[in-house]
Design an enzyme around this catalytic site. Structure first.
Site, PDB file in Angstrom:
ATOM      1  N   CYS A   4       0.802  -1.235   0.000  1.00 15.27           N
ATOM      2  CA  CYS A   4       0.000   0.000   0.000  1.00 15.27           C
ATOM      3  C   CYS A   4       0.827   1.274   0.000  1.00 15.27           C
ATOM      4  O   CYS A   4       0.627   2.163  -0.817  1.00 15.27           O
ATOM      5  CB  CYS A   4      -0.854   0.082   1.259  1.00 15.27           C
ATOM      6  SG  CYS A   4      -2.181  -1.064   1.302  1.00 15.27           S
TER       7      CYS A   4
ATOM      8  N   CYS B 210     -21.210 -16.752  -8.149  1.00 18.17           N
ATOM      9  CA  CYS B 210     -22.348 -16.709  -9.075  1.00 18.17           C
ATOM     10  C   CYS B 210     -22.288 -17.819 -10.110  1.00 18.17           C
ATOM     11  O   CYS B 210     -23.010 -17.782 -11.097  1.00 18.17           O
ATOM     12  CB  CYS B 210     -22.473 -15.329  -9.715  1.00 18.17           C
ATOM     13  SG  CYS B 210     -21.215 -14.950 -10.943  1.00 18.17           S
TER      14      CYS B 210
HETATM   15 ZN    ZN Z   1     -19.092 -14.446 -10.380  1.00 19.82          ZN
END
Ligand code: ZN
Length: 269
Positions: free
Chosen positions: A187, A247
């Site tokens: 970072c 998903c």
């Molecule tokens: Zn996905």
């Protein structure tokens, strides 16, 4: 939805209201909307500025950091006098000065597996203006599972990227897992040209306003990749991945409790 805009609102939002694509109905929809911005840093600053100016009626801000002097090169809602103060306090005051129409909810906390579902609950859209991969994946998973649209943005040196997730494909379709620690610069050492998060955060605010107005084509299924060095903007298609753990056809992650949220840090703000 109430169309009862008062005289001050008719004036304040007049440049929206005279547009056919917005009108008093669109402005009333914005005023009735709620958006959670995670991170009040480099991406969160322009996102909060434009969402508040546009009249998004309820804005949530989640951030557990205090303002540091080195933030001010890009985090333009905070000022010199805010150094050492919680960013959520400084952000709240900025919005109150800009537009007292806006109800601001602040969460001085780090978004985690334990609190993310509760934090995002009830918001119409979430803006990922965070600076690290664990939060990015956590917000992707939580928003996908809760069916809340998510605006993603990230920056690195002269480069930035943005996409809008409104269902499959999701961020994990593109990047199934966070890069291992050490694979991307730390970072504090990566650096970022201060104006680049301004550009990307403003694009995120644009996407959110479009979603709330149900106007235009969002960046869903497309990753906008921006390089300030040659002013190049490319659109990388994101295809739904049947193997995606969130998903895909057989998702392994059915709640954020199932996910792993660790890995490398990157300068995203
Ligand atoms: Zn996905």
């Amino acid at each position: 939805m109430s169309l009862n805009l008062d005289a001050e609102q008719l004036d304040r939002y007049s440049r929206h209201i005279i547009m056919d694509d917005v009108g008093p109905e669109g402005q009333a929809a914005l005023l009735d909307s709620s958006v959670l911005v995670v991170g009040a840093g480099g991406l969160g600053s322009p996102a909060l500025q434009y969402l508040a100016a546009a009249g998004v009626g309820t804005i949530g801000i989640a951030d557990d950091d205090e303002v540091e002097l080195s933030n001010l090169q890009r985090q333009v809602i905070h000022g010199n006098d805010d150094v050492g103060r919680p960013k959520v306090d400084s952000a709240r005051e900025f919005i109150a000065r800009l537009n007292p129409d806006i109800a601001v909810e602040t969460y001085e906390t780090r978004v985690s597996q334990a609190n993310v579902d509760e934090l995002i609950d009830g918001y119409d859209v979430v803006v990922d203006a965070s600076d690290n991969f664990p939060t990015r994946f956590l917000l992707n998973d939580a928003c996908m599972l809760a069916d809340i649209p998510l605006s993603h943005g990230a920056v690195y040196r002269f480069e930035g990227q943005a996409t809008t997730l409104t269902g499959s494909p999701c961020y994990r379709c593109l990047f199934p897992e966070a890069p291992p620690e050490g694979a991307v610069p730390d970072c504090a050492t990566a650096g970022v040209l201060g104006v680049v998060p301004g550009t990307i955060g403003a694009i995120q605010a644009t996407e959110v306003v479009k979603l709330l107005l149900e106007e235009g084509e969002p960046l869903d299924g497309r990753l906008l990749a921006y390089d300030a060095r040659d002013m190049a903007m490319e659109f990388v298609p994101i295809a739904p991945n049947p193997e995606c753990p969130v998903c895909g056809d057989e998702p392994a992650i059915e709640s954020v409790a199932d996910g792993e949220y660790s890995g490398a840090c990157t300068l995203g703000d």
